[in-house]
Each structure stands twice: as C-alpha cells, then as structure tokens.
Enzyme design. Sequence first.
Site, PDB file in Angstrom:
ATOM      1  N   GLU A  38      23.609  11.242 -20.823  1.00 13.69           N
ATOM      2  CA  GLU A  38      22.336  10.516 -20.868  1.00 13.69           C
ATOM      3  C   GLU A  38      22.212   9.566 -19.678  1.00 13.69           C
ATOM      4  O   GLU A  38      21.138   9.419 -19.109  1.00 13.69           O
ATOM      5  CB  GLU A  38      22.193   9.742 -22.193  1.00 13.69           C
ATOM      6  CG  GLU A  38      21.913  10.639 -23.381  1.00 13.69           C
ATOM      7  CD  GLU A  38      20.598  11.408 -23.254  1.00 13.69           C
ATOM      8  OE1 GLU A  38      19.698  10.967 -22.530  1.00 13.69           O
ATOM      9  OE2 GLU A  38      20.481  12.488 -23.877  1.00 13.69           O
TER      10      GLU A  38
ATOM     11  N   GLY B  56      22.299   9.329  -7.033  1.00 12.48           N
ATOM     12  CA  GLY B  56      21.397   8.226  -6.725  1.00 12.48           C
ATOM     13  C   GLY B  56      21.567   7.048  -7.673  1.00 12.48           C
ATOM     14  O   GLY B  56      22.389   7.076  -8.590  1.00 12.48           O
TER      15      GLY B  56
END
Length: 355
Positions: free
Chosen positions: A48, A92
């Site tokens: 998640e 990222g």
Amino acid sequence: MRDAKEAEISAALLDWYDRHARVLPWRVGPAARAGGERPDPYRVWLSEVMLQQTTVAAVAGHFARFTTTWPNVAALAAAPDAEVMAAWAGLGYYARARNLLACARKVANEHGGHFPESAAALAALPGIGPYTAAAVAAIAFDAPETVVDANVERVAARLFAVQTPLPAAKRDLIAIAARLTPERRAGDHAQAMMDLGATICAPRTPDCKVCPVAGFCKGRAEGIAATLPQKAAKPEKPNRYGTAYVARRADGALLLERRPPRGLLGGMLGWPGSEWGPHTNSAPPLAADWREAPGEVRHTFTHFHLHLRVLVTEVPQGANPERGDFTPPAEFQPAALPTLMRKVWLHAQIGFLPR
Ligand code: SF4
C-alpha cells in the site's frame, strides 16, 4: 445505513471478485482466504505504501526485491538507511521511503514486530495516512473500514452519477463508499472496488458490457459514465530552474553528494547542484573548467516542473571538492539514484562527448 440496492451492489461485487480477482504478489486471493489463509500485514502495508501514486506494474519489481531482501518488518527495521533508499529508487517520493523505515522501526521496537489491527492505531504510525490505515486494517485484518482511492472514487461517482467535480465531491464519494462497505469481508470488498476501477471501470473507457454492477449503475443509465468523476481544473504548475554539476576524476570516480535529509529527494544521493527556483544561480562544487551539455533535463514533481542545466568537467586525481565525495567507478550505481539524478547522468554523457 445501507439500503437494499447498496447491499445488492456489494454482494454482486464480492461475487465478481470471487471469480475474477487480480492475482497480485501481495494479495491472498479469495479462494485461499476462504480456505483460512490470512494476508501478511507486512506485505499489505508495504504494497500500500509503494502503490501510493504509482501503478501496480511499477511496484511489482520493487515489491519482489524488498520482500526478498527484507522478508519481514524486523528485517526491514534493521536495514541500513542507504540500502533502503537505494532499493526505493524509481518509486519517487523519497519522503515515503524514510517514513517506511521509521514505521518499520516503530513496529519492530514498540509493537513487538506486529502491526496494530485498528485503523486508528495504524494511523498513529509514521507515514500511514487515513487511506493506508483503512486499507491495511481492512485488507490485512478484515476490519470494517472504508477504503477510498482514485479507483473507488471513480466507481462510486459513476454508480451514483455524482456530477459535483472533485475535490468538492470527495465527502459524498466517501459516504457512498462507506454505505457500500459490508460488515463481513470488508477487505475483499475494498479490493473488489479497486479491481473493478483498475480493470473494467477504467478512467476513459468503462467497459460497461462486462461490468458486474452495470444493472445498478446510474452513470451508465444516464449515458454520462465516461465523463465521471468530473474534476475541477488544476492550476498550472510553475517552472523552477537549477544547475547540476557532474565532475569526473581522472580515475573515473564521480563527484556525488548526499542531499539534506529534509526536502525533495531528501537523504538521496545525487549530483551537487544549485537550489531550484525562479532562476538558476550557483557556485560549482569545485574550481574547474566546466562546460554545459547542450539542452536541459526536465522533470516534473507534484508541484512544479524542473528545468536543469547540466555542467560537466574532468578533473585531475588530486582535485579537492568543496562539496560531496568522489565515488570510485566500481561503486557507482546509476540504478540506485533517484530518477531525476539518473536523467542528469544520462544527459551528462552528451557533455562528456569529445568536441
Ligand atoms: Fe463503471 Fe460502467 Fe460498471 Fe458503471 S456500469 S460501474 S460506469 S463499468
């Protein structure tokens, strides 16, 4: 309170999920689950966190590497920061990687290596916001939590033909998603909504012909499904400018610098450079004959577009930089750099070409 239609929608979704659930490396599928297998909260949490603002395809390889190297939360908690940051490269949002480590250490040290089961207790851990807390509580522990990501928002907006644009519609969409969430199998329901949004109720082209809840769908009945959810126009992203310096020593060593722990790409290894602002203006990290690689590197962050000039130089063995350290060629791993810094490295090759 859910009404009969909402109960029928969630029953149809679960029925569809039982037959068509996507096979995902972090998922315990409905058949295994019915057979008593429980999801590993560590894998659910890790997936998640990785999936925030990234696709399943982009996450799969990273997830496999992470779980092979650090198969449980205790192993991840004990990992050196630099190794985890390097393994995160390409996903990222490096603040998430720092929070990931902080969270793993808190779970290992203060919760005996076990993730708490309630959304409220999960949300008290570093880097776990309301969405991730609800997702982990529902998927790993079957808590009756409502999980609302962009897929779920889209499905809810279409099913009930909500025409208020996002973000103003968020509250209504969360309320709809909450009413659809069943008391039992909340985790499977959440994953069914996500799967439907990711596969059939796709952003531009919903495939209503094969949709398990087409008969309930108001957006489809009104012929407006593909236009939903509507979104308020986003403000234009500003441009920022900067300079990156790539220095190569005679033995092939490259001058790299670890960025400050806070801020964009915090704690990551990169090329020395300027601040990023309306103009670029900075001193190079060492006195040398710098030359500019033609063109520029462009990279888009959440809030701005970045344009970087790339200056390169070749320096003798005894060069003494004011910033950063020379990394020997054998230790230089471009793949461990953040995407922006990899782009700079590729662009620097143009500057190093003989003139
Ligand atoms: Fe989405 Fe079409 Fe299904 Fe409605 S009928 S939920 S628009 S795929």
